[in-house]
Design a protein around this motif. Structure first.
Motif, PDB file in Angstrom:
ATOM      1  N   LEU A   1     -36.258 -12.356  40.399  1.00  0.00           N
ATOM      2  CA  LEU A   1     -36.980 -11.595  39.375  1.00  0.00           C
ATOM      3  C   LEU A   1     -37.843 -10.529  40.031  1.00  0.00           C
ATOM      4  O   LEU A   1     -38.464 -10.766  41.061  1.00  0.00           O
ATOM      5  CB  LEU A   1     -37.870 -12.524  38.547  1.00  0.00           C
ATOM      6  N   GLU A   2     -37.864  -9.364  39.414  1.00  0.00           N
ATOM      7  CA  GLU A   2     -38.724  -8.287  39.891  1.00  0.00           C
ATOM      8  C   GLU A   2     -39.494  -7.708  38.722  1.00  0.00           C
ATOM      9  O   GLU A   2     -38.944  -7.499  37.650  1.00  0.00           O
ATOM     10  CB  GLU A   2     -37.900  -7.188  40.574  1.00  0.00           C
ATOM     11  N   PHE A   3     -40.760  -7.459  38.952  1.00  0.00           N
ATOM     12  CA  PHE A   3     -41.647  -6.878  37.956  1.00  0.00           C
ATOM     13  C   PHE A   3     -41.990  -5.463  38.407  1.00  0.00           C
ATOM     14  O   PHE A   3     -41.725  -5.079  39.538  1.00  0.00           O
ATOM     15  CB  PHE A   3     -42.905  -7.734  37.819  1.00  0.00           C
ATOM     16  N   ARG A   4     -42.646  -4.707  37.539  1.00  0.00           N
ATOM     17  CA  ARG A   4     -43.049  -3.357  37.914  1.00  0.00           C
ATOM     18  C   ARG A   4     -44.236  -3.413  38.880  1.00  0.00           C
ATOM     19  O   ARG A   4     -44.953  -4.414  38.952  1.00  0.00           O
ATOM     20  CB  ARG A   4     -43.390  -2.533  36.674  1.00  0.00           C
ATOM     21  N   ASN A   5     -44.445  -2.328  39.624  1.00  0.00           N
ATOM     22  CA  ASN A   5     -45.622  -2.209  40.491  1.00  0.00           C
ATOM     23  C   ASN A   5     -46.874  -2.201  39.623  1.00  0.00           C
ATOM     24  O   ASN A   5     -46.851  -1.697  38.500  1.00  0.00           O
ATOM     25  CB  ASN A   5     -45.575  -0.922  41.304  1.00  0.00           C
ATOM     26  N   PHE A   6     -47.958  -2.761  40.142  1.00  0.00           N
ATOM     27  CA  PHE A   6     -49.219  -2.774  39.411  1.00  0.00           C
ATOM     28  C   PHE A   6     -50.378  -2.788  40.388  1.00  0.00           C
ATOM     29  O   PHE A   6     -50.207  -3.070  41.561  1.00  0.00           O
ATOM     30  CB  PHE A   6     -49.294  -3.971  38.448  1.00  0.00           C
ATOM     31  N   SER A   7     -51.565  -2.455  39.888  1.00  0.00           N
ATOM     32  CA  SER A   7     -52.754  -2.491  40.728  1.00  0.00           C
ATOM     33  C   SER A   7     -53.514  -3.784  40.446  1.00  0.00           C
ATOM     34  O   SER A   7     -53.225  -4.489  39.491  1.00  0.00           O
ATOM     35  CB  SER A   7     -53.642  -1.279  40.438  1.00  0.00           C
ATOM     36  N   GLY A   8     -54.469  -4.075  41.281  1.00  0.00           N
ATOM     37  CA  GLY A   8     -55.237  -5.299  41.120  1.00  0.00           C
ATOM     38  C   GLY A   8     -54.699  -6.398  42.011  1.00  0.00           C
ATOM     39  O   GLY A   8     -53.759  -6.195  42.768  1.00  0.00           O
ATOM     40  N   PRO A   9     -55.306  -7.567  41.906  1.00  0.00           N
ATOM     41  CA  PRO A   9     -54.889  -8.681  42.763  1.00  0.00           C
ATOM     42  C   PRO A   9     -53.522  -9.230  42.358  1.00  0.00           C
ATOM     43  O   PRO A   9     -53.092  -9.051  41.215  1.00  0.00           O
ATOM     44  CB  PRO A   9     -55.982  -9.724  42.533  1.00  0.00           C
ATOM     45  N   PRO A  10     -52.840  -9.901  43.279  1.00  0.00           N
ATOM     46  CA  PRO A  10     -51.583 -10.568  42.925  1.00  0.00           C
ATOM     47  C   PRO A  10     -51.827 -11.571  41.791  1.00  0.00           C
ATOM     48  O   PRO A  10     -52.927 -12.085  41.621  1.00  0.00           O
ATOM     49  CB  PRO A  10     -51.191 -11.289  44.215  1.00  0.00           C
ATOM     50  N   ILE A  11     -50.782 -11.856  41.035  1.00  0.00           N
ATOM     51  CA  ILE A  11     -50.881 -12.758  39.887  1.00  0.00           C
ATOM     52  C   ILE A  11     -50.154 -14.055  40.222  1.00  0.00           C
ATOM     53  O   ILE A  11     -48.956 -14.046  40.484  1.00  0.00           O
ATOM     54  CB  ILE A  11     -50.248 -12.111  38.640  1.00  0.00           C
ATOM     55  N   SER A  12     -50.899 -15.157  40.225  1.00  0.00           N
ATOM     56  CA  SER A  12     -50.306 -16.472  40.441  1.00  0.00           C
ATOM     57  C   SER A  12     -50.310 -17.222  39.124  1.00  0.00           C
ATOM     58  O   SER A  12     -51.316 -17.220  38.406  1.00  0.00           O
ATOM     59  CB  SER A  12     -51.104 -17.266  41.479  1.00  0.00           C
ATOM     60  N   THR A  13     -49.185 -17.849  38.813  1.00  0.00           N
ATOM     61  CA  THR A  13     -49.102 -18.565  37.539  1.00  0.00           C
ATOM     62  C   THR A  13     -48.118 -19.718  37.628  1.00  0.00           C
ATOM     63  O   THR A  13     -47.424 -19.888  38.624  1.00  0.00           O
ATOM     64  CB  THR A  13     -48.730 -17.591  36.389  1.00  0.00           C
ATOM     65  N   LEU A  14     -48.083 -20.481  36.566  1.00  0.00           N
ATOM     66  CA  LEU A  14     -47.233 -21.657  36.467  1.00  0.00           C
ATOM     67  C   LEU A  14     -46.347 -21.501  35.243  1.00  0.00           C
ATOM     68  O   LEU A  14     -46.827 -21.109  34.178  1.00  0.00           O
ATOM     69  CB  LEU A  14     -48.121 -22.904  36.323  1.00  0.00           C
ATOM     70  N   LEU A  15     -45.067 -21.792  35.388  1.00  0.00           N
ATOM     71  CA  LEU A  15     -44.116 -21.685  34.296  1.00  0.00           C
ATOM     72  C   LEU A  15     -43.574 -23.075  33.965  1.00  0.00           C
ATOM     73  O   LEU A  15     -42.793 -23.624  34.724  1.00  0.00           O
ATOM     74  CB  LEU A  15     -42.969 -20.756  34.674  1.00  0.00           C
ATOM     75  N   PRO A  16     -43.991 -23.662  32.843  1.00  0.00           N
ATOM     76  CA  PRO A  16     -43.418 -24.949  32.446  1.00  0.00           C
ATOM     77  C   PRO A  16     -42.100 -24.719  31.699  1.00  0.00           C
ATOM     78  O   PRO A  16     -41.991 -23.794  30.888  1.00  0.00           O
ATOM     79  CB  PRO A  16     -44.488 -25.526  31.506  1.00  0.00           C
ATOM     80  N   MET A  17     -41.120 -25.542  31.991  1.00  0.00           N
ATOM     81  CA  MET A  17     -39.812 -25.434  31.339  1.00  0.00           C
ATOM     82  C   MET A  17     -39.345 -26.831  30.950  1.00  0.00           C
ATOM     83  O   MET A  17     -39.608 -27.795  31.657  1.00  0.00           O
ATOM     84  CB  MET A  17     -38.808 -24.782  32.283  1.00  0.00           C
ATOM     85  N   ASN A  18     -38.643 -26.912  29.833  1.00  0.00           N
ATOM     86  CA  ASN A  18     -38.102 -28.175  29.370  1.00  0.00           C
ATOM     87  C   ASN A  18     -36.595 -28.060  29.260  1.00  0.00           C
ATOM     88  O   ASN A  18     -36.099 -27.217  28.520  1.00  0.00           O
ATOM     89  CB  ASN A  18     -38.716 -28.554  28.029  1.00  0.00           C
ATOM     90  N   PHE A  19     -35.887 -28.889  30.008  1.00  0.00           N
ATOM     91  CA  PHE A  19     -34.435 -28.885  29.968  1.00  0.00           C
ATOM     92  C   PHE A  19     -33.971 -30.134  29.237  1.00  0.00           C
ATOM     93  O   PHE A  19     -34.139 -31.247  29.717  1.00  0.00           O
ATOM     94  CB  PHE A  19     -33.858 -28.854  31.393  1.00  0.00           C
ATOM     95  N   ASP A  20     -33.452 -29.925  28.055  1.00  0.00           N
ATOM     96  CA  ASP A  20     -32.999 -31.025  27.204  1.00  0.00           C
ATOM     97  C   ASP A  20     -31.778 -30.533  26.452  1.00  0.00           C
ATOM     98  O   ASP A  20     -31.843 -29.560  25.705  1.00  0.00           O
ATOM     99  CB  ASP A  20     -34.111 -31.402  26.228  1.00  0.00           C
ATOM    100  N   GLN A  21     -30.663 -31.200  26.647  1.00  0.00           N
ATOM    101  CA  GLN A  21     -29.421 -30.777  26.017  1.00  0.00           C
ATOM    102  C   GLN A  21     -29.621 -30.616  24.550  1.00  0.00           C
ATOM    103  O   GLN A  21     -29.093 -29.922  23.839  1.00  0.00           O
ATOM    104  CB  GLN A  21     -28.308 -31.792  26.272  1.00  0.00           C
TER     105      GLN A  21
END
Length: 126
Positions: free
Chosen positions: A106-126
């Motif tokens: 994945l690539e995002f656009r360039n931006f100013s400011g500090p790097p962004i750290s985050t958490l992505l919850p995902m649910n895998f259920d048929q």
């Protein structure tokens, strides 16, 4: 297979500034930080790639399901410097590696400011 839109993070209110301080420097709109909406949109656009990882694992064991949390940091150049599975109810290592590989592409656009750290919850259920 992708439950981020139902997570607490996705449902959080985005608050706008109460007032504009003219003493603060202004930046061109293209170089501002990334919004939560932009990050969410990128994951929505790539939902099928994450689901392909799950499809591969359920072909071997159709009973597999569960929640996964991915952690990542988006640098100013739009690329991810950290991408990892921080928790997973699905213990298949190939599945976790596949998710990280998709995340790293994945690539995002360039931006100013500090790097962004985050958490992505995902649910895998048929």
């Amino acid at each position: 297979a992708f439950d981020y839109n139902n997570s607490v993070l996705a449902k959080s209110d985005i608050k706008s500034p109460e007032s504009f301080d003219p003493e603060l420097p202004t930046e061109p709109i293209g170089s501002q930080g990334l919004s939560e909406a932009e990050i969410n949109e990128k994951f929505t656009q790539n939902k099928s790639s994450f689901f392909k990882c799950y499809t591969q694992v359920i072909q071997k064991d159709p009973s597999i399901k569960g929640e996964v949390a991915l952690s990542f940091t988006i640098e100013n150049n739009g690329k991810l410097s950290v991408a990892e599975v921080v928790s997973s109810q699905i213990k298949n290592e190939d599945f976790k590696k596949c998710l990280v590989d998709v995340l790293k592409r994945l690539e995002f656009r360039n931006f100013s400011g500090p790097p962004i750290s985050t958490l992505l919850p995902m649910n895998f259920d048929q």
